[in-house]
Design an enzyme around this catalytic site. Structure first.
Site, PDB file in Angstrom:
ATOM      1  N   LYS A 118       2.005  -3.947   1.715  1.00  0.00           N
ATOM      2  CA  LYS A 118       3.456  -3.138   0.571  1.00  0.00           C
ATOM      3  C   LYS A 118       4.319  -3.585   1.583  1.00  0.00           C
ATOM      4  O   LYS A 118       5.291  -3.368   0.631  1.00  0.00           O
ATOM      5  CB  LYS A 118       3.020  -1.760   1.028  1.00  0.00           C
ATOM      6  CG  LYS A 118       1.727  -1.148  -0.022  1.00  0.00           C
ATOM      7  CD  LYS A 118       2.264  -1.150  -1.964  1.00  0.00           C
ATOM      8  CE  LYS A 118       1.160  -0.975  -2.496  1.00  0.00           C
ATOM      9  NZ  LYS A 118       1.108  -1.071  -3.703  1.00  0.00           N
ATOM     10  N   CYS A 150      -1.992  -3.539  -9.306  1.00  0.00           N
ATOM     11  CA  CYS A 150      -1.757  -1.988  -7.806  1.00  0.00           C
ATOM     12  C   CYS A 150      -1.610  -2.494  -6.740  1.00  0.00           C
ATOM     13  O   CYS A 150      -0.712  -2.346  -5.414  1.00  0.00           O
ATOM     14  CB  CYS A 150      -1.906  -0.969  -7.770  1.00  0.00           C
ATOM     15  SG  CYS A 150      -2.619  -0.353  -9.354  1.00  0.00           S
ATOM     16  N   GLU A 154       5.329  -6.762  -0.162  1.00  0.00           N
ATOM     17  CA  GLU A 154       5.422  -6.757  -1.238  1.00  0.00           C
ATOM     18  C   GLU A 154       6.980  -5.858  -1.911  1.00  0.00           C
ATOM     19  O   GLU A 154       8.363  -6.306  -3.077  1.00  0.00           O
ATOM     20  CB  GLU A 154       5.249  -5.783  -2.437  1.00  0.00           C
ATOM     21  CG  GLU A 154       4.828  -4.951  -3.731  1.00  0.00           C
ATOM     22  CD  GLU A 154       4.250  -4.079  -4.650  1.00  0.00           C
ATOM     23  OE1 GLU A 154       4.020  -3.061  -3.374  1.00  0.00           O
ATOM     24  OE2 GLU A 154       3.288  -4.231  -5.648  1.00  0.00           O
ATOM     25  N   CYS A 169      -7.462   1.192  -1.390  1.00  0.00           N
ATOM     26  CA  CYS A 169      -6.410   1.615  -0.372  1.00  0.00           C
ATOM     27  C   CYS A 169      -6.639   2.428   0.664  1.00  0.00           C
ATOM     28  O   CYS A 169      -6.461   2.456   2.020  1.00  0.00           O
ATOM     29  CB  CYS A 169      -5.421   2.314  -1.530  1.00  0.00           C
ATOM     30  SG  CYS A 169      -4.809   1.543  -2.594  1.00  0.00           S
ATOM     31  N   GLU A 187      12.068 -10.407  -6.620  1.00  0.00           N
ATOM     32  CA  GLU A 187      12.089  -9.890  -8.287  1.00  0.00           C
ATOM     33  C   GLU A 187      12.229  -8.486  -7.979  1.00  0.00           C
ATOM     34  O   GLU A 187      12.208  -7.642  -8.729  1.00  0.00           O
ATOM     35  CB  GLU A 187      11.085  -9.977  -8.985  1.00  0.00           C
ATOM     36  CG  GLU A 187       9.297  -9.518  -8.789  1.00  0.00           C
ATOM     37  CD  GLU A 187       9.046 -11.114  -7.097  1.00  0.00           C
ATOM     38  OE1 GLU A 187       9.770 -11.415  -6.407  1.00  0.00           O
ATOM     39  OE2 GLU A 187       7.900 -11.104  -7.478  1.00  0.00           O
ATOM     40  N   SER A 229      -1.986  -7.088 -15.051  1.00  0.00           N
ATOM     41  CA  SER A 229      -1.109  -6.395 -15.828  1.00  0.00           C
ATOM     42  C   SER A 229       0.198  -6.670 -15.228  1.00  0.00           C
ATOM     43  O   SER A 229       0.053  -7.338 -14.617  1.00  0.00           O
ATOM     44  CB  SER A 229      -1.739  -4.708 -15.789  1.00  0.00           C
ATOM     45  OG  SER A 229      -0.011  -4.369 -15.656  1.00  0.00           O
ATOM     46  N   GLU A 265      -0.351  -0.943 -21.878  1.00  0.00           N
ATOM     47  CA  GLU A 265      -0.706  -2.375 -22.195  1.00  0.00           C
ATOM     48  C   GLU A 265      -1.926  -3.111 -22.386  1.00  0.00           C
ATOM     49  O   GLU A 265      -1.764  -3.723 -23.354  1.00  0.00           O
ATOM     50  CB  GLU A 265      -0.264  -2.895 -20.730  1.00  0.00           C
ATOM     51  CG  GLU A 265      -0.255  -4.486 -20.334  1.00  0.00           C
ATOM     52  CD  GLU A 265       0.441  -4.812 -19.688  1.00  0.00           C
ATOM     53  OE1 GLU A 265       0.742  -4.227 -18.569  1.00  0.00           O
ATOM     54  OE2 GLU A 265      -0.542  -5.859 -19.114  1.00  0.00           O
ATOM     55  N   GLU A 282      -0.386   0.952 -18.426  1.00  0.00           N
ATOM     56  CA  GLU A 282      -1.295  -0.301 -17.577  1.00  0.00           C
ATOM     57  C   GLU A 282      -2.019   0.540 -19.114  1.00  0.00           C
ATOM     58  O   GLU A 282      -2.761  -0.920 -19.473  1.00  0.00           O
ATOM     59  CB  GLU A 282      -1.944  -0.213 -16.364  1.00  0.00           C
ATOM     60  CG  GLU A 282      -2.816  -1.078 -16.038  1.00  0.00           C
ATOM     61  CD  GLU A 282      -2.605  -0.850 -14.725  1.00  0.00           C
ATOM     62  OE1 GLU A 282      -2.314  -1.155 -13.979  1.00  0.00           O
ATOM     63  OE2 GLU A 282      -3.496  -1.960 -14.589  1.00  0.00           O
TER      64      GLU A 282
END
Lengths: 561, 606
Positions: free
Chosen positions: B375, B316, B378, B533, B383, B336, B292, B289
């Site tokens: 999560k 994230c 996710e 988190c 994908e 990102s 990037e 990141e």
């Protein structure tokens, strides 16, 4: 749903939103407009409304499902709602419902297979003196008999595109007249006088008159106005509570139809006194048949420069809008009413802060009953001393009463405060009654032995509802009917009301089944007392009143069944 | 009375509670005043993180001179009042209310996930309820809805509306709402659609604030046990930084104790084959990141590429990502393209690790321990299977792992210390702080500044204090001087960064971004949950600002004692770029395995 229809719906909803305003306070008018067009508010329509306003669809559904007169499921083109309030039930509403079921071949809550009719119960529609009463879409039918049921259905079938909003068979039912119903000395005399006075002097006149709110709670009107007037916020609101929904209350029906001009005058005076430029009338949905006339009256005052800018040539601007309710008794509670005006569920707020400080959209707001504004106009017109010649020391002036139930002459009466229940019964032809319910479902049940009690704030207060019960009436069934009303109308916010009402109702049903023990009754009493002192709003606090007074005064009827 | 006139905003008022004379700030509620002075008042609908509802009425008190009781949570003190927090009326009211709630609460304690951690249960015990005075409604009334990471058993709901306030006001997601009126009111999604089909981002904050077992996470412990018990499967677990700072709370230890090494032992005792540290891929995230960001900066500043989007926003937090996909589909290019550390690890385990360990990736069951319910969503995004398999098979919450540890009969606090497993078990302190709001930013700054200038960041003990803390939105600036040759174009520039946590704050940032107000910012960290988190929807219950603060302190303490505190100094990172991702950060292989793309969802559900 085919894509083309979906897109058409979206376009139409967005167009209506553009017209009504794409802000949160337009939510309920938007739901009503969509329902008027499509018969109900579909999930797609709720999504589109959400997008138009910029909120989430579940928030739209949350509001839509709160109000009983907004349908989120398809209904018949004509929704027939039979009033289930105590006086209508006493007048035979159940037979009317039964006849609708017979004629239509459906049961309550159902829709005919051709999609034309839905029939359901509804809470009081303000026609208690002329029951049984029925609401068909926005039209009212009074004095309905089983025979008339057929005629109503036929009329609906003929009026394919709708019935409009009419009051069929409604009579004013004005039984006597006092200072209020005789009216102001000349149209707008009060307004002219007020605008020539200092704002503080208008409020001082009200203070001298001892006028107390006519909705039932009896808060001193001048104090409310004074607190709002003292607030420094340049934006303030005057709200007229025309959400008369207490079972057995219908006096505003008369005031809103025959005295609308004095009401608008009183609200304008209120605006002047507190320094507000905007007034809102929150009219209960069941009174939609009055909407056109009220709007015309507002418009007329505009053309006469009695509303709008530079009223009567003075440096004072004031406007009044009509806002329709959507079927929720609790919106008669002032903070719930404000929430509803803001496009939310009509859930009462915690107080403090009070509306005079933090009201509509956070601005200082006075919320007064229809009758209070009219009384205020009269007091400004004729002076506090004139007003105080009527009534008692702590309850000045006269009061309108909505009388229904077992008496010869139900209707609307004006009496000075302080008359005894006996006096009242004599006037209305209700002598020999077993009990009188004063103050509606949330009021007190006065048994015959206490008919010497006075109707006034010092003794038995009321917003005007008087229901007379004769000796054939089962008081426990009356209590059951009242509690059914509160179960139906509780907003569901606070636990003691949300759970307390159905729990008391279940208790009464068990007592009706002959299963009552004194120990059980005591538990219910303790619960009822908890509700009185710990519910958020006046609705919840007063919901157990009738139950408590009935079990206190008719214990031999309640137990040992 | 004189005092009433002088008291105002900022002033102090004398009040009396239970006979004690107190001075409290003007407008403080009675409940706050009582708690600040050690006077206990029971509550249910009240929650420190939420707007006041005043609906359960359990916190009612007597105020002298007032006819009715008042809800202490909703009563601002603006006058000198005399309060009694207990009286016969108050006691009876509270007991009656608890009994009413018990009457509608359907479900028994033994089979409830919240057994022994349930506010209703505690209240019943506290008020000595021994019978259902007002009867008990026989359910079930609702079907249990387990259609996503958040499971709803509305039979247990007591309608305190904490979840609705969490969803609508704290997070501004508005997937949940009150439907119907009166006693018919229930908490539902729009048209009762599965939550994830609507606006729910699976943040699980509603679960953390539910007083009963009405809201829980989708429990996948059975599936994980089955994998562990299957001898043909190689079961590995990666553990994120936040759970190790919270899981001890599930064992009765006060918030603020990190138990990383004990947890490692417990996990191995339970039968996992390997335990890895998600900090490793947090470090990898910083490399990817950070690169990037530097590439975007170069494209914008040197190449004059107008299509490159700045500021870059972190990716994230899967709840945040779904929220952005819904709220701002047009701004997704700012986010990102890096996968989250969980998903990077998932892809690495079934490729690089499988290769090193000589295990067929089809036999690997990849589990993650996360502080998070999103999560679970996710790892099931279609994908997320760049390894050729679902990269992460099961995402367990801290609560689920705690439950498994208990089920295994392990006393966590008595476990010996042990380290993470090789070959991908090493993480840096920069990875650890990902668990707290501002942590990703701090880690990125530690690395990026050093890459650009060749020097360590100018902060004592590497602590980038300006991006720490619990304010909802924080900004910081970092002037760059002495840039090394490769990054000379940044010489004299001032790096502007922003940190936001909680989705209500995220929404504000998105609004500012859409209005073009953030065009001079370079990098923004956004975390879905309040506190980051460590306040995730999968963490032990309860949550409140003090607990989150204690967890943050534990996380920063872990960072302080780490031998390596900068992502780019992690030797395993070095190794993976040498051996596997040989084109370096943001290279072709990285793009295939470690980067992703987003879906323009919008807010239209139907």
């Amino acid at each position: 749903m085919p894509t083309i229809e979906r897109e058409d719906l979206r376009k139409e909803v967005l167009a209506v939103a553009k017209e009504l305003g794409s802000n949160r306070s337009s939510l309920i008018p938007l739901l009503q407009a969509v329902q008027a067009r499509y018969g109900y508010v579909s999930e797609h329509a709720m999504q589109d409304i959400a997008d138009a306003i910029g909120i989430s669809p579940v928030e739209v559904q949350s509001v839509a499902t709160f109000y009983h007169l907004i349908n989120t499921e398809p209904t018949g083109r004509f929704v027939i709602r039979v009033s289930s309030c105590t006086p209508c039930m006493m007048a035979g509403a159940e037979r009317i419902m039964h006849q609708f079921e017979n004629e239509l071949g459906i049961e309550v809550g159902e829709t005919t297979t051709d999609g034309v009719f839905t029939v359901e119960w509804t809470s009081c529609i303000g026609m208690c003196d002329q029951g049984p009463a029925v609401l068909v879409n926005d039209s009212v039918y009074t004095f309905v008999t089983p025979e008339k049921v057929y005629a109503i259905i036929t009329e609906c079938r003929k009026a394919f595109s709708g019935l409009g909003a009419k009051a069929n068979g409604l009579i004013p039912n004005k039984r006597n007249s006092g200072p209020i119903l005789e009216g102001v000395s000349a149209p707008n005399a009060a307004l002219k006088k007020a605008l020539g006075m200092k704002r503080v002097d208008v409020i001082a006149e009200l203070r001298d008159s001892n006028l107390r709110g006519r909705g039932g709670a009896g808060f001193p009107t001048s104090l409310k106005w004074q607190l709002a007037a003292a607030a420094s916020d340049p934006v303030k609101f005057v709200v007229c509570n025309a959400d008369e929904g207490e079972p057995g209350t219908f006096k505003d029906r008369l005031l809103l139809t025959e005295y609308i001009d004095t009401l608008l005058e009183g609200m304008t005076i209120g605006g002047y006194a507190i320094g507000a430029n905007t007034g809102v009338i929150y009219l209960r949905a069941e009174y939609t048949f009055m909407k056109a006339a009220i709007e015309a009256a507002i418009e007329k005052r505009h053309t006469e420069k009695l509303l709008g800018e530079k009223i009567l040539g003075k440096d004072f601007n004031f406007d009044i809008h009509l806002h329709m309710g959507a079927g929720a008794y609790v919106c008669g509670e002032e903070t719930a009413l404000i929430e509803s005006l803001e496009g939310k569920r009509g859930e009462p707020r915690n107080r403090p802060p009070f509306p005079v400080d933090t009201g509509l959209n956070g601005h200082p707001t006075i919320v007064n009953n229809v009758e209070t504004f009219i009384d205020a106009a009269l007091i400004v017109d004729r002076g506090a001393a004139w007003w105080k010649q009527y009534g008692t020391e702590k309850s000045s002036g006269t009061k309108l009463f909505s009388v229904s139930g077992d008496c010869d002459k139900p209707g609307i009466y004006e009496f000075a405060w302080g008359l005894t229940v006996n006096d009242l019964l004599k006037q209305v032809g209700g002598e020999g009654a077993k009990a009188v319910q004063i103050g509606g479902a949330s009021g007190t049940c006065v048994p015959a032995k206490d008919f010497g009690r006075k109707i006034c704030f010092e003794d038995v207060p009321t917003g005007g509802s008087i229901m007379v019960f004769d000796h054939d009436r089962d008081m426990l069934e009356i209590a059951e009917n009242f509690l059914e009303f509160f179960v139906e109308e509780s907003c569901g916010k606070c636990v003691p009301c949300r759970k307390g009402c159905p729990t008391l109702l279940r208790g009464v049903e068990e007592l009706l089944d002959g299963k009552g023990s004194v120990a059980y009754l005591n538990k219910l009493k303790s619960l009822a007392e908890t509700m009185q002192c710990s519910c958020v709003c006046g609705l919840g606090q007063s919901a157990p009143n009738a139950f408590l007074s009935i079990i206190a005064n008719f214990s031999d009827e309640v137990l040992g069944r | 009375m004189a005092e009433n006139i002088t008291a105002g905003i900022g002033g102090q008022i004398s009040i009396n509670i239970d006979g004690r004379d107190l001075k409290v700030p003007f407008n403080m509620t009675i409940l706050e005043a009582a708690r600040a002075n050690g006077i206990r008042i029971p509550t249910l609908c009240y929650h420190e993180d939420l707007c006041v509802s005043g609906s359960c009425r359990l916190c009612v008190v007597e105020i002298e001179g007032q006819r009715n009781l008042q809800a202490s949570c909703a009563y601002p003190i603006t006058q000198s009042i005399k309060v009694k927090t207990t009286s016969p009326r108050v006691r009876r009211a509270r007991k009656n209310i608890i009994e009413l709630l018990l009457g509608e609460h359907f479900g028994d304690c033994y089979t409830c996930k919240r057994n022994k951690n349930c506010e209703l249960q505690s209240l019943a015990a506290e008020y000595g309820v021994t019978e259902y005075t007002f009867g008990k409604e026989e359910g079930p009334f609702f079907e249990i809805l387990g259609d996503g990471p958040v499971v709803r058993d509305m039979n247990k709901c007591v309608r305190c509306y904490r979840c609705v306030r969490t969803c609508q006001t704290l997070q501004e997601v508005s997937a949940l709402g009150k439907i119907n009126r009166g006693d018919e009111t229930y908490i539902g999604s729009f048209m009762d659609l599965p939550l994830l089909e609507g606006l729910c981002v699976a943040c699980g904050q509603c679960i953390n604030r539910c007083p009963t077992g009405a809201l829980t996470e989708h429990d996948q412990t059975d599936e994980v046990w089955a994998a562990i018990d299957d001898p043909t499967k190689h079961v590995v677990i990666q553990t994120a930084p936040a759970p190790r700072a919270g899981i001890a709370e599930a064992f009765g230890i006060p918030a603020g104790s990190a138990v990383t090494k004990k947890m490692n032992s417990a996990i191995k005792m339970m039968g996992f084959d390997k335990v890895f540290d998600t900090n490793f891929t947090a470090d990898l995230t910083i490399m990817e990141e950070g690169t990037e960001l530097l590439l975007r900066l170069k494209a914008a500043l040197v190449d004059g590429n107008k299509d490159v989007k700045l500021p870059q926003i972190t990716s994230c937090s899967p709840g945040w990502v779904k929220f952005a996909e819904q709220v701002s589909p047009k701004l997704l290019d700012h986010i990102s393209s890096c996968k989250s550390p969980q998903q990077m690890f998932g892809a690495v385990i079934k490729t690089y690790y499988a290769e090193l360990a000589g295990i067929d990736p089809k036999d690997i069951v990849s589990v993650s321990l996360m502080p998070c319910t999103a999560k679970k969503f996710e790892c099931e995004r279609p994908e997320m299977c760049d390894s050729g398999y679902q990269d992460v098979d099961y995402a367990l919450t801290s609560r689920e792992l705690a439950k498994m540890i208990k089920e295994a009969g392990i006393d966590l606090m008595a476990c010996p210390d042990s380290e993470f497993d090789d070959p991908v078990g090493l993480g840096s302190g920069a990875g650890i702080i990902f668990g707290a709001t501002g942590g990703v930013m701090e880690a990125a700054i530690r690395t990026a500044y050093e890459i650009v200038t060749g020097r360590e960041i100018p902060f004592e003990n590497l602590e980038v204090k300006p991006v720490r803390g619990m304010d909802g939105i924080r900004s910081a600036e970092l002037p760059i001087t002495g840039a090394v040759e490769a990054w000379k174009f940044l010489e004299g520039a001032t790096l502007k960064v922003m940190v936001a946590h909680g989705l209500a704050n995220a929404r504000k940032v998105l609004e500012q971004l859409a209005a073009g107000e953030l065009s001079d910012y370079h990098f923004i960290e956004i975390m879905c949950c309040p506190g980051g988190c460590l306040g995730g929807g999968g963490q032990p219950i309860p949550t409140n600002p003090a607990i989150r603060k204690a967890r943050a302190e534990a996380i920063y303490q872990e960072d302080r004692i780490m031998p390596i505190r900068k992502s780019h100094k992690n030797p395993v990172i070095d190794k993976i770029y040498k051996e596997f991702l040989t084109e370096g950060p943001c290279g072709h292989k990285s793009h295939k395995l470690l980067h992703t793309h987003y879906k323009k969802r919008g807010t239209q559900i139907v």
